[in-house]
Design an enzyme around this catalytic site. Sequence first.
Site, PDB file in Angstrom:
ATOM      1  N   HIS A   7       0.918  -0.989  -0.060  1.00 46.49           N
ATOM      2  CA  HIS A   7      -0.026   0.150   0.207  1.00 46.49           C
ATOM      3  C   HIS A   7       0.876   1.404  -0.042  1.00 46.49           C
ATOM      4  CE1 HIS A   7       0.545  -0.751   4.251  1.00 46.49           C
ATOM      5  NE2 HIS A   7       0.612   0.707   4.273  1.00 46.49           N
ATOM      6  N   HIS A  79       3.761   7.127   3.591  1.00 41.70           N
ATOM      7  CA  HIS A  79       4.966   5.963   3.657  1.00 41.70           C
ATOM      8  C   HIS A  79       4.472   5.329   2.397  1.00 41.70           C
ATOM      9  CE1 HIS A  79       1.877   4.210   6.709  1.00 41.70           C
ATOM     10  NE2 HIS A  79       2.185   3.221   5.710  1.00 41.70           N
ATOM     11  N   GLU A 130       7.739   1.084   4.999  1.00 46.24           N
ATOM     12  CA  GLU A 130       7.361   0.088   5.713  1.00 46.24           C
ATOM     13  C   GLU A 130       7.524  -0.977   5.002  1.00 46.24           C
ATOM     14  OE1 GLU A 130       2.827   0.348   6.500  1.00 46.24           O
ATOM     15  OE2 GLU A 130       2.924  -1.117   7.993  1.00 46.24           O
TER      16      GLU A 130
HETATM   17 CO    CO Z   1       1.061   1.295   6.353  1.00 47.93          CO
END
Ligand code: CO
Length: 142
Positions: A7, A79, A130
């Site tokens: 994502h 992020h 991430e």
């Molecule tokens: Co995330």
Amino acid sequence: MLKRINHIAIAVPDVQIAAATYREMLDAKVSAPQALPEHGVTVVFVELPNSKVELLEPLGADSPLVKFLARYPTGGMHHICYEVDDLLAARDRLVAGGARVLGGDEPQIGAHGKPVLFLHPKDFFGTLIELEESSRRSGAAV
Ligand code: CO
């Protein structure tokens, strides 16, 4: 090391407005808002054919997004989350190469109930990264 993009997260001041914008202007498939108090966010998922975008509004004064939105009041890309096959192997390689893991070197359980790590944005050209272990390996942790 990196697999697919799981994502991209965008911090927004108002997730209802952001969801409506994605739904109405961009004709995107958008989930209902979900409060995740343990992560300090309310999230809306924008479903795309190849990945998803998460619209994140801070939830609570301790939210990790409070400082970010103070700096970028209209919102901004927060992020990018890449999947990896083996999170601990990825961590060991990154730390050996000089990358900094935020909040200690041990994986935390992320917003999807899977182990994640965050890497310092200054080590990756101003982008908070991430890493999430992909479903195949995370098994019962899902
Ligand atoms: Co995330």
